[in-house]
Scaffold this motif. Structure first.
Motif, PDB file in Angstrom:
ATOM      1  N   HIS A 141    -115.403  -3.831  83.914  1.00 19.96           N
ATOM      2  CA  HIS A 141    -116.151  -4.259  84.391  1.00 19.96           C
ATOM      3  C   HIS A 141    -117.112  -3.579  85.271  1.00 19.96           C
ATOM      4  O   HIS A 141    -115.727  -2.916  86.112  1.00 19.96           O
ATOM      5  CB  HIS A 141    -115.878  -6.343  84.578  1.00 19.96           C
ATOM      6  CG  HIS A 141    -117.063  -6.186  85.121  1.00 19.96           C
ATOM      7  ND1 HIS A 141    -118.003  -6.616  86.785  1.00 19.96           N
ATOM      8  CD2 HIS A 141    -118.504  -6.579  85.480  1.00 19.96           C
ATOM      9  CE1 HIS A 141    -118.893  -7.282  87.196  1.00 19.96           C
ATOM     10  NE2 HIS A 141    -118.876  -7.265  85.965  1.00 19.96           N
ATOM     11  N   MET A 142    -118.346  -2.961  86.006  1.00 21.79           N
ATOM     12  CA  MET A 142    -118.483  -2.017  86.542  1.00 21.79           C
ATOM     13  C   MET A 142    -119.851  -2.723  87.624  1.00 21.79           C
ATOM     14  O   MET A 142    -120.948  -3.246  87.193  1.00 21.79           O
ATOM     15  CB  MET A 142    -119.160  -0.908  86.366  1.00 21.79           C
ATOM     16  CG  MET A 142    -119.897   0.048  86.596  1.00 21.79           C
ATOM     17  SD  MET A 142    -120.421   1.068  85.885  1.00 21.79           S
ATOM     18  CE  MET A 142    -122.008   0.948  85.438  1.00 21.79           C
ATOM     19  N   PRO A 143    -119.959  -2.923  88.731  1.00 23.38           N
ATOM     20  CA  PRO A 143    -120.504  -4.128  89.512  1.00 23.38           C
ATOM     21  C   PRO A 143    -121.826  -2.228  90.336  1.00 23.38           C
ATOM     22  O   PRO A 143    -121.013  -1.394  90.691  1.00 23.38           O
ATOM     23  CB  PRO A 143    -119.641  -4.277  90.954  1.00 23.38           C
ATOM     24  CG  PRO A 143    -118.900  -3.812  91.100  1.00 23.38           C
ATOM     25  CD  PRO A 143    -118.381  -3.131  89.562  1.00 23.38           C
ATOM     26  N   ALA A 144    -123.052  -2.760  90.130  1.00 26.56           N
ATOM     27  CA  ALA A 144    -123.773  -1.584  90.090  1.00 26.56           C
ATOM     28  C   ALA A 144    -124.626  -2.266  91.276  1.00 26.56           C
ATOM     29  O   ALA A 144    -126.180  -1.929  91.231  1.00 26.56           O
ATOM     30  CB  ALA A 144    -124.301  -0.595  88.585  1.00 26.56           C
ATOM     31  N   GLY A 145    -124.384  -2.427  92.519  1.00 25.54           N
ATOM     32  CA  GLY A 145    -125.102  -3.059  93.505  1.00 25.54           C
ATOM     33  C   GLY A 145    -125.994  -2.352  94.588  1.00 25.54           C
ATOM     34  O   GLY A 145    -125.516  -1.228  94.841  1.00 25.54           O
ATOM     35  N   GLY A 146    -126.646  -2.954  94.369  1.00 21.95           N
ATOM     36  CA  GLY A 146    -128.088  -1.417  95.952  1.00 21.95           C
ATOM     37  C   GLY A 146    -128.228  -1.178  94.786  1.00 21.95           C
ATOM     38  O   GLY A 146    -129.665   0.255  95.663  1.00 21.95           O
ATOM     39  N   TYR A 147    -128.724  -0.858  93.570  1.00 23.28           N
ATOM     40  CA  TYR A 147    -129.831  -0.591  93.071  1.00 23.28           C
ATOM     41  C   TYR A 147    -130.965  -0.999  92.368  1.00 23.28           C
ATOM     42  O   TYR A 147    -130.495  -2.326  92.242  1.00 23.28           O
ATOM     43  CB  TYR A 147    -128.960  -0.006  91.871  1.00 23.28           C
ATOM     44  CG  TYR A 147    -128.175   1.732  91.477  1.00 23.28           C
ATOM     45  CD1 TYR A 147    -128.872   2.618  91.479  1.00 23.28           C
ATOM     46  CD2 TYR A 147    -126.885   1.320  91.970  1.00 23.28           C
ATOM     47  CE1 TYR A 147    -128.026   3.627  91.574  1.00 23.28           C
ATOM     48  CE2 TYR A 147    -126.131   2.469  92.387  1.00 23.28           C
ATOM     49  CZ  TYR A 147    -127.043   4.000  92.173  1.00 23.28           C
ATOM     50  OH  TYR A 147    -126.055   5.059  92.258  1.00 23.28           O
ATOM     51  N   GLY A 148    -131.568  -0.637  92.390  1.00 21.11           N
ATOM     52  CA  GLY A 148    -133.660  -1.237  92.030  1.00 21.11           C
ATOM     53  C   GLY A 148    -133.372  -1.766  90.653  1.00 21.11           C
ATOM     54  O   GLY A 148    -131.967  -0.465  90.027  1.00 21.11           O
ATOM     55  N   ALA A 149    -134.664  -1.998  89.647  1.00 21.90           N
ATOM     56  CA  ALA A 149    -134.397  -1.907  88.960  1.00 21.90           C
ATOM     57  C   ALA A 149    -134.697  -1.268  87.785  1.00 21.90           C
ATOM     58  O   ALA A 149    -133.586  -0.428  86.591  1.00 21.90           O
ATOM     59  CB  ALA A 149    -135.561  -2.437  88.137  1.00 21.90           C
ATOM     60  N   GLU A 150    -135.721   0.752  88.233  1.00 24.07           N
ATOM     61  CA  GLU A 150    -135.675   1.707  88.068  1.00 24.07           C
ATOM     62  C   GLU A 150    -134.432   2.124  87.446  1.00 24.07           C
ATOM     63  O   GLU A 150    -134.230   2.791  86.827  1.00 24.07           O
ATOM     64  CB  GLU A 150    -137.161   1.801  88.102  1.00 24.07           C
ATOM     65  CG  GLU A 150    -137.412   3.882  87.690  1.00 24.07           C
ATOM     66  CD  GLU A 150    -138.722   3.875  88.458  1.00 24.07           C
ATOM     67  OE1 GLU A 150    -139.304   4.622  87.944  1.00 24.07           O
ATOM     68  OE2 GLU A 150    -139.387   2.930  88.775  1.00 24.07           O
ATOM     69  N   ILE A 193    -119.252   3.518  92.859  1.00 23.63           N
ATOM     70  CA  ILE A 193    -118.991   2.060  91.881  1.00 23.63           C
ATOM     71  C   ILE A 193    -118.040   2.537  91.051  1.00 23.63           C
ATOM     72  O   ILE A 193    -117.310   3.752  90.912  1.00 23.63           O
ATOM     73  CB  ILE A 193    -120.309   2.449  90.922  1.00 23.63           C
ATOM     74  CG1 ILE A 193    -121.857   2.514  91.326  1.00 23.63           C
ATOM     75  CG2 ILE A 193    -120.314   1.351  89.984  1.00 23.63           C
ATOM     76  CD1 ILE A 193    -122.476   2.419  90.614  1.00 23.63           C
ATOM     77  N   ALA A 194    -117.256   1.210  91.585  1.00 23.74           N
ATOM     78  CA  ALA A 194    -116.144   1.605  91.048  1.00 23.74           C
ATOM     79  C   ALA A 194    -115.879   0.652  90.140  1.00 23.74           C
ATOM     80  O   ALA A 194    -116.321  -0.312  89.174  1.00 23.74           O
ATOM     81  CB  ALA A 194    -114.956   0.465  92.099  1.00 23.74           C
ATOM     82  N   LEU A 195    -114.947   1.091  89.126  1.00 26.77           N
ATOM     83  CA  LEU A 195    -114.958   0.309  87.356  1.00 26.77           C
ATOM     84  C   LEU A 195    -113.285  -0.747  87.822  1.00 26.77           C
ATOM     85  O   LEU A 195    -112.233  -0.844  88.281  1.00 26.77           O
ATOM     86  CB  LEU A 195    -114.352   1.533  86.246  1.00 26.77           C
ATOM     87  CG  LEU A 195    -113.912   0.937  85.259  1.00 26.77           C
ATOM     88  CD1 LEU A 195    -116.222   0.421  84.050  1.00 26.77           C
ATOM     89  CD2 LEU A 195    -113.386   1.649  84.097  1.00 26.77           C
ATOM     90  N   HIS A 196    -113.653  -1.903  87.320  1.00 31.81           N
ATOM     91  CA  HIS A 196    -112.370  -2.944  87.677  1.00 31.81           C
ATOM     92  C   HIS A 196    -112.376  -3.685  86.174  1.00 31.81           C
ATOM     93  O   HIS A 196    -113.450  -3.659  85.705  1.00 31.81           O
ATOM     94  CB  HIS A 196    -112.767  -3.530  89.050  1.00 31.81           C
ATOM     95  CG  HIS A 196    -113.382  -4.399  88.889  1.00 31.81           C
ATOM     96  ND1 HIS A 196    -113.691  -5.400  88.429  1.00 31.81           N
ATOM     97  CD2 HIS A 196    -114.357  -4.124  89.345  1.00 31.81           C
ATOM     98  CE1 HIS A 196    -114.646  -6.014  89.144  1.00 31.81           C
ATOM     99  NE2 HIS A 196    -115.639  -5.101  89.909  1.00 31.81           N
ATOM    100  N   ASP A 197    -111.382  -4.304  86.247  1.00 35.49           N
ATOM    101  CA  ASP A 197    -110.881  -5.687  84.693  1.00 35.49           C
ATOM    102  C   ASP A 197    -111.014  -4.993  83.526  1.00 35.49           C
ATOM    103  O   ASP A 197    -111.979  -4.964  82.938  1.00 35.49           O
ATOM    104  CB  ASP A 197    -112.228  -6.422  85.073  1.00 35.49           C
ATOM    105  CG  ASP A 197    -112.047  -7.784  84.161  1.00 35.49           C
ATOM    106  OD1 ASP A 197    -110.668  -7.901  84.032  1.00 35.49           O
ATOM    107  OD2 ASP A 197    -112.790  -8.977  83.942  1.00 35.49           O
ATOM    108  N   VAL A 198    -110.206  -4.002  84.000  1.00 35.53           N
ATOM    109  CA  VAL A 198    -109.899  -2.957  82.585  1.00 35.53           C
ATOM    110  C   VAL A 198    -109.653  -4.158  81.495  1.00 35.53           C
ATOM    111  O   VAL A 198    -108.550  -4.442  81.573  1.00 35.53           O
ATOM    112  CB  VAL A 198    -109.858  -1.479  83.012  1.00 35.53           C
ATOM    113  CG1 VAL A 198    -109.469  -1.056  81.400  1.00 35.53           C
ATOM    114  CG2 VAL A 198    -110.965  -0.823  83.954  1.00 35.53           C
TER     115      VAL A 198
END
Length: 338
Positions: free
Chosen positions: A1-10, A190-195
């Protein structure tokens, strides 16, 4: 699972595309895709929509949904009728969706779903169905197949995503360091977790059932033993009540083998009568167990046949032993019995 908060749609969609392209070039990766939720992750989004021309009222339908990248169904090995999403399904192209089989069967039973249109409650632009996929489960293994609605990731950005990877060979978890390395090269924040693998998630859910399953097995085993013991007791009691009759038969010239065969088949006929009554009842009631089973059909003919064989095999010695004792009865003692 990878959260990418802070990014806009484009920017977020560009990040997802670069990550997918980078992983697709890895020799250890056979196929890769991204999705807002993964099978058995326990979550999905609620989609409010209407379905013109549906067989059920659709003023406002609420169905589960997911946002997936190209090759999502290929990565999971799910067959697609029509086509799945491609890189060209972006914000500048026609709005498209993929639905699952349960969705098509609910809204367009006995009719083709491809080419149909659906509308979101908050949008006037229709979305065309380009594919129908087999049903996936996102919460529980035993949940009923729910209608599910899939958006292309190029037309709907989500700030977190699951990276789905099918390894070319070996341990799937060995691909995790590669994903982290490629992700760090794109954005170290960006961190990867819940692998986890889907097989691990499936085992976790099955472990929740192991305790009750073992308890049910123990209860079934005890019940089976008590049933055989009760059958033995019934046969022994029946023989004891017929001791004088058996002695008279033997005194009149009946052979012990004939007495043994008659008593044995008398007991087996009782067992057969119980089977003829019980099996149809079990066949009908087993339909109510469908919601409690996973990977097993409730009316499995080989299972019913195996149970029948075990019952008959267990009934044989339960009938044989009392009959053998009766065939060896002492005539003088038996004739003196009141």
């Amino acid at each position: 699972h990878m959260p990418a908060g802070g990014y806009g749609a484009e920017d977020g969609q560009a990040l997802y595309r670069r990550l997918q392209e980078a992983l697709e070039r890895e020799p250890a990766v056979d196929s890769v895709s991204l999705a807002w939720h993964a099978p058995l992750s326990g979550m999905f989004m609620a989609v409010y929509l209407s379905v013109p021309g549906a067989a059920v009222p659709t003023e406002q339908q609420v169905v589960p949904g997911n946002v997936v990248s190209p090759r999502y169904f290929e990565t999971l090995g799910v067959p697609v009728e029509g086509r799945e999403f491609s890189a060209s399904d972006d914000g500048d192209s026609e709005l498209v969706v993929v639905v699952n089989r349960a969705f098509a069967d609910r809204f367009w039973p006995d009719q083709p779903a491809l080419g149909r249109e659906v509308r979101l409650i908050r949008g006037d632009v229709p979305r065309r169905v380009i594919g129908v996929v087999e049903d996936l489960r996102y919460r529980e293994l035993d949940e009923a197949a729910l209608p599910i609605f899939y958006f292309p990731m190029g037309q709907r950005f989500m700030e977190a995503t699951y990276v789905h990877v099918r390894a070319r060979s070996g341990d799937p978890r060995a691909v995790a360091p590669i994903i982290r390395e490629r992700l760090a090269a794109l954005d170290p924040r960006i961190a990867l977790h819940d692998v986890h693998t889907l097989e691990e998630r499936r085992r976790e859910l099955l472990n929740e059932w192991r305790g009750p399953a073992w308890l049910a097995s123990v209860i079934a085993g005890v019940t089976f033993i008590l049933t055989v013991a009760a059958l033995y007791a019934v046969m022994a009691g029946a023989v004891a009540r017929r001791t004088r009759e058996i002695a008279i038969r033997l005194a009149l010239g009946a052979r012990p083998r004939q007495v043994l065969r008659a008593l044995r088949w008398h007991g087996l006929r009782l067992v057969g009568l119980g089977v003829l009554i019980g099996m149809p009842i079990a066949w009908v009631l087993s339909a109510y167990l469908e919601g409690l089973l996973y990977g097993v059909v409730p009316r499995d003919l080989p299972t019913f046949a195996a149970v029948l064989a075990v019952v008959l095999l267990a009934a044989w010695p339960a009938c044989q032993r009392p009959a053998q004792r009766a065939s060896r009865v002492d005539l003088m003692s038996a004739l003196r019995t009141d």
